[in-house]
Design a protein around this motif. Structure first.
Motif, mmCIF file in Angstrom:
data_model
loop_
_atom_site.group_PDB
_atom_site.id
_atom_site.type_symbol
_atom_site.label_atom_id
_atom_site.label_comp_id
_atom_site.label_asym_id
_atom_site.label_seq_id
_atom_site.Cartn_x
_atom_site.Cartn_y
_atom_site.Cartn_z
ATOM 1 N N PHE A 228 0.832 -1.207 0.000
ATOM 2 C CA PHE A 228 0.000 0.000 0.000
ATOM 3 C C PHE A 228 0.867 1.258 0.000
ATOM 4 C CE2 PHE A 228 -2.239 3.266 2.591
ATOM 5 C CZ PHE A 228 -3.247 3.570 1.690
ATOM 6 N N ARG A 229 1.911 1.290 0.809
ATOM 7 C CA ARG A 229 2.802 2.452 0.852
ATOM 8 C C ARG A 229 3.532 2.614 -0.489
ATOM 9 N NH1 ARG A 229 2.645 6.573 3.260
ATOM 10 N NH2 ARG A 229 4.769 6.763 4.050
ATOM 11 N N GLY A 230 3.955 1.498 -1.078
ATOM 12 C CA GLY A 230 4.587 1.580 -2.387
ATOM 13 C C GLY A 230 3.631 2.088 -3.447
ATOM 14 N N LEU A 231 2.375 1.666 -3.349
ATOM 15 C CA LEU A 231 1.366 2.124 -4.304
ATOM 16 C C LEU A 231 1.108 3.613 -4.149
ATOM 17 C CD1 LEU A 231 -0.739 1.780 -6.454
ATOM 18 C CD2 LEU A 231 -2.261 0.730 -4.766
ATOM 19 N N GLN A 232 1.119 4.116 -2.936
ATOM 20 C CA GLN A 232 0.975 5.560 -2.731
ATOM 21 C C GLN A 232 2.099 6.315 -3.441
ATOM 22 O OE1 GLN A 232 0.766 5.566 1.631
ATOM 23 N NE2 GLN A 232 -1.284 6.477 1.481
ATOM 24 N N ALA A 233 3.318 5.793 -3.335
ATOM 25 C CA ALA A 233 4.453 6.448 -4.000
ATOM 26 C C ALA A 233 4.312 6.387 -5.511
ATOM 27 C CB ALA A 233 5.756 5.790 -3.561
ATOM 28 N N ALA A 234 3.882 5.235 -6.035
ATOM 29 C CA ALA A 234 3.701 5.104 -7.479
ATOM 30 C C ALA A 234 2.594 6.019 -7.980
ATOM 31 C CB ALA A 234 3.383 3.644 -7.826
ATOM 32 N N ALA A 235 1.523 6.139 -7.205
ATOM 33 C CA ALA A 235 0.415 7.016 -7.593
ATOM 34 C C ALA A 235 0.839 8.472 -7.588
ATOM 35 C CB ALA A 235 -0.770 6.800 -6.644
ATOM 36 N N GLU A 236 1.617 8.850 -6.603
ATOM 37 C CA GLU A 236 2.112 10.230 -6.563
ATOM 38 C C GLU A 236 3.007 10.497 -7.779
ATOM 39 O OE1 GLU A 236 4.083 13.199 -3.258
ATOM 40 O OE2 GLU A 236 4.830 11.149 -3.398
ATOM 41 N N HIS A 237 3.823 9.496 -8.133
ATOM 42 C CA HIS A 237 4.701 9.637 -9.292
ATOM 43 C C HIS A 237 3.887 9.751 -10.581
ATOM 44 C CE1 HIS A 237 8.430 8.946 -11.603
ATOM 45 N NE2 HIS A 237 7.682 8.212 -12.410
ATOM 46 N N ALA A 238 2.828 8.962 -10.678
ATOM 47 C CA ALA A 238 2.030 8.930 -11.913
ATOM 48 C C ALA A 238 1.121 10.133 -12.055
ATOM 49 C CB ALA A 238 1.187 7.654 -11.941
ATOM 50 N N TRP A 239 0.505 10.554 -10.957
ATOM 51 C CA TRP A 239 -0.531 11.577 -11.044
ATOM 52 C C TRP A 239 -0.176 12.869 -10.314
ATOM 53 C CZ3 TRP A 239 -3.155 6.647 -9.489
ATOM 54 C CH2 TRP A 239 -3.560 5.920 -10.617
ATOM 55 N N GLY A 240 0.643 12.750 -9.248
ATOM 56 C CA GLY A 240 1.099 13.946 -8.534
ATOM 57 C C GLY A 240 -0.014 14.826 -8.008
ATOM 58 N N LEU B 12 -4.931 8.118 -3.684
ATOM 59 C CA LEU B 12 -5.680 7.012 -4.280
ATOM 60 C C LEU B 12 -7.195 7.202 -4.205
ATOM 61 C CD1 LEU B 12 -3.519 4.058 -2.919
ATOM 62 C CD2 LEU B 12 -3.672 4.821 -5.294
ATOM 63 N N ALA B 13 -7.626 8.254 -3.567
ATOM 64 C CA ALA B 13 -9.067 8.492 -3.428
ATOM 65 C C ALA B 13 -9.716 8.635 -4.798
ATOM 66 C CB ALA B 13 -9.322 9.739 -2.586
ATOM 67 N N GLY B 14 -10.764 7.872 -5.030
ATOM 68 C CA GLY B 14 -11.483 7.935 -6.292
ATOM 69 C C GLY B 14 -10.879 7.118 -7.410
ATOM 70 N N ARG B 15 -9.702 6.562 -7.217
ATOM 71 C CA ARG B 15 -9.073 5.724 -8.233
ATOM 72 C C ARG B 15 -9.623 4.297 -8.137
ATOM 73 N NH1 ARG B 15 -6.665 9.060 -11.962
ATOM 74 N NH2 ARG B 15 -5.538 10.719 -10.858
ATOM 75 N N VAL C 287 -9.687 0.523 0.539
ATOM 76 C CA VAL C 287 -11.025 1.025 0.862
ATOM 77 C C VAL C 287 -10.932 2.193 1.837
ATOM 78 C CG1 VAL C 287 -13.206 0.453 2.003
ATOM 79 C CG2 VAL C 287 -12.188 -1.151 0.371
ATOM 80 N N GLU C 288 -10.081 2.044 2.837
ATOM 81 C CA GLU C 288 -9.899 3.116 3.823
ATOM 82 C C GLU C 288 -9.353 4.382 3.166
ATOM 83 O OE1 GLU C 288 -7.570 3.845 8.101
ATOM 84 O OE2 GLU C 288 -7.550 1.876 7.146
ATOM 85 N N ALA C 289 -8.552 4.211 2.111
ATOM 86 C CA ALA C 289 -7.968 5.365 1.418
ATOM 87 C C ALA C 289 -8.926 5.994 0.418
ATOM 88 C CB ALA C 289 -6.689 4.937 0.699
ATOM 89 N N GLY C 290 -10.115 5.438 0.275
ATOM 90 C CA GLY C 290 -11.106 6.025 -0.614
ATOM 91 C C GLY C 290 -11.058 5.528 -2.035
ATOM 92 N N ALA C 291 -10.321 4.432 -2.280
ATOM 93 C CA ALA C 291 -10.259 3.877 -3.632
ATOM 94 C C ALA C 291 -11.487 3.020 -3.916
ATOM 95 C CB ALA C 291 -9.000 3.040 -3.792
ATOM 96 N N ARG C 292 -11.826 2.918 -5.189
ATOM 97 C CA ARG C 292 -12.820 1.942 -5.640
ATOM 98 C C ARG C 292 -12.070 0.647 -5.934
ATOM 99 N NH1 ARG C 292 -14.575 6.668 -8.514
ATOM 100 N NH2 ARG C 292 -13.306 5.983 -10.293
ATOM 101 N N VAL C 293 -12.551 -0.468 -5.414
ATOM 102 C CA VAL C 293 -11.789 -1.712 -5.502
ATOM 103 C C VAL C 293 -12.587 -2.780 -6.235
ATOM 104 C CG1 VAL C 293 -10.560 -3.489 -4.217
ATOM 105 C CG2 VAL C 293 -10.631 -1.146 -3.327
ATOM 106 N N VAL C 294 -11.907 -3.408 -7.198
ATOM 107 C CA VAL C 294 -12.455 -4.546 -7.934
ATOM 108 C C VAL C 294 -11.516 -5.723 -7.689
ATOM 109 C CG1 VAL C 294 -13.219 -5.421 -10.176
ATOM 110 C CG2 VAL C 294 -13.259 -2.958 -9.715
#
Length: 372
Positions: A166-178, A186-189, A208-215
């Motif tokens: 999860f922490r790594g994904l936060q870093a990747a998301a910040e890198h991708a979308w900033g 990750l909220a809304g992603r 889910v806690e971070a507000g992401a939509r999960v499939v």
């Protein structure tokens, strides 16, 4: 019990040095009385004793089991090095169906096998094994982590594995979308999680806690039911193929390895790949395809190191808060890998390898092969 010395996938064990195996030691064991057939692969002890889990799986052949042990143990060396741990890389596989073969006798025979290596290999849980199993292994060996809390161990390592991903994904998301605080990046992603077993279900909770939509998808209906009961907003699809073809922002492979094939990469609609599964790149060259597709790939052995961090902490007297704090730094490690990839103009998997290899060279030359 009998053991044999270094061996390769070749039928002729004397040809190991001709087949590109870079491991320090590969050992086979069997115990006919209990049915144990196991392989321990020690890739490197340059940074310390080799620590890695025990996978209990019904491999189609001994060669397949050996291939898995070799690949997984190499990944553990790189994982420990990138995570800054003073540990080498090893992995064990037990060949068979754990639902029908697992017994106290077998696990204790396996413990004697681990003990015979005199601390060069330290075991823990993996696919098909649990903390309760490690308690039994520990009755025969002092080189066991991932034991239950009641036995003084670190408990289920999937907890911090998922947190690290999860922490790594936060870093990747910040890198991708900033342009967002990491806490809500990750909220809304929409995140597609393939495999909601021990690690995947914990990851779903963080998402889910971070507000992401999960499939999600999984071959086990029971696993899917557990996730949907805990998180009613989560949607399930029938297969990994359907998940990959969906309109998702993140693909999180959390089952077995080889998830990223050329076909999967070509069909992915996601912007980010970040999951807990080991050895996600199906073969050499897929990392380049990932880069060419414009995907932000957070290398598996970088982001899934939380479990290793958790069981490694057991070696010095387990403290969950201390281990969790160290697992949180996977965010910073992932950022460093992504930045290194950009600077060197190489795929992220190559950048992560370079960071790990540099540490093994710089520190490993001070230690040499680890002996108790």
């Amino acid at each position: 019990m009998s053991t044999s010395t270094p061996h390769s996938a070749s039928p002729d064990p004397t040809s190991v040095f001709d087949h590109g195996v870079e491991h320090e030691q590969v050992v086979f064991a069997q115990d006919p009385a209990s049915g144990l057939r196991a392989i321990i692969a020690i890739h490197s002890t340059a940074l310390g004793p080799a620590l890695g889990g025990t996978r209990f799986y019904p491999y189609a052949s001994t060669a397949a089991a050996l291939d898995d042990a070799l690949a997984l143990s190499r990944g553990m060396s790189y994982k420990a090095a990138v995570a800054g741990l003073d540990l080498g890389g090893g992995k064990a596989v037990i060949i068979g169906d754990p639902t029908t073969m697992k017994s106290e006798a077998l696990l204790r025979a396996y413990g004697r096998f681990v003990e015979s290596l005199a601390g060069r290999y330290v075991t823990a849980c993996d696919v098909g094994t649990f903390s309760e199993d490690m308690d039994l292994v520990a009755r025969e060996s002092g080189h066991v982590t991932g034991r239950t809390l009641a036995a003084g161990g670190a408990g289920d390592s999937s907890v911090l594995t998922a947190y690290g991903v999860f922490r790594g994904l936060q870093a990747a998301a910040e890198h991708a979308w900033g342009d967002r605080d990491p806490a809500d990046v990750l909220a809304g992603r929409t995140v597609g999680v393939a495999g909601v077993g021990k690690v995947g279900r914990h990851l779903v909770g963080h998402l889910v806690e971070a507000g992401a939509r999960v499939v999600v998808t999984d071959v086990s209906e029971a696993a899917l039911d557990r996730v949907r009961q805990a998180h009613p907003s989560v949607r399930a699809v029938g297969s990994t193929e359907e998940l990959v073809a969906s309109a998702i922002d993140v693909y999180a492979p959390c089952a077995l390895g080889g998830a990223l094939t050329p076909e999967v990469v070509a069909g992915l609609q996601a912007r980010i790949v970040c999951g807990a599964a080991n050895n996600q790149l199906a073969h050499a060259g897929v990392d380049k395809l990932v880069e060419e597709a414009g995907l932000v790939y957070a290398p598996d052995f970088v982001v899934n190191a939380g479990g290793l961090i958790q069981v490694a902490d057991e070696l010095v007297g387990f403290d969950f808060d201390r281990a969790r704090a160290r697992a949180a730094t996977i965010y910073d490690t992932t950022r460093s890998v992504l930045e290194r990839a950009a600077t060197d103009a190489v795929p992220t998997a190559v950048a992560a390898d370079r960071i790990a290899e540099q540490r093994m060279r710089d520190v490993g030359r001070l230690r040499g092969i680890w002996l108790r």
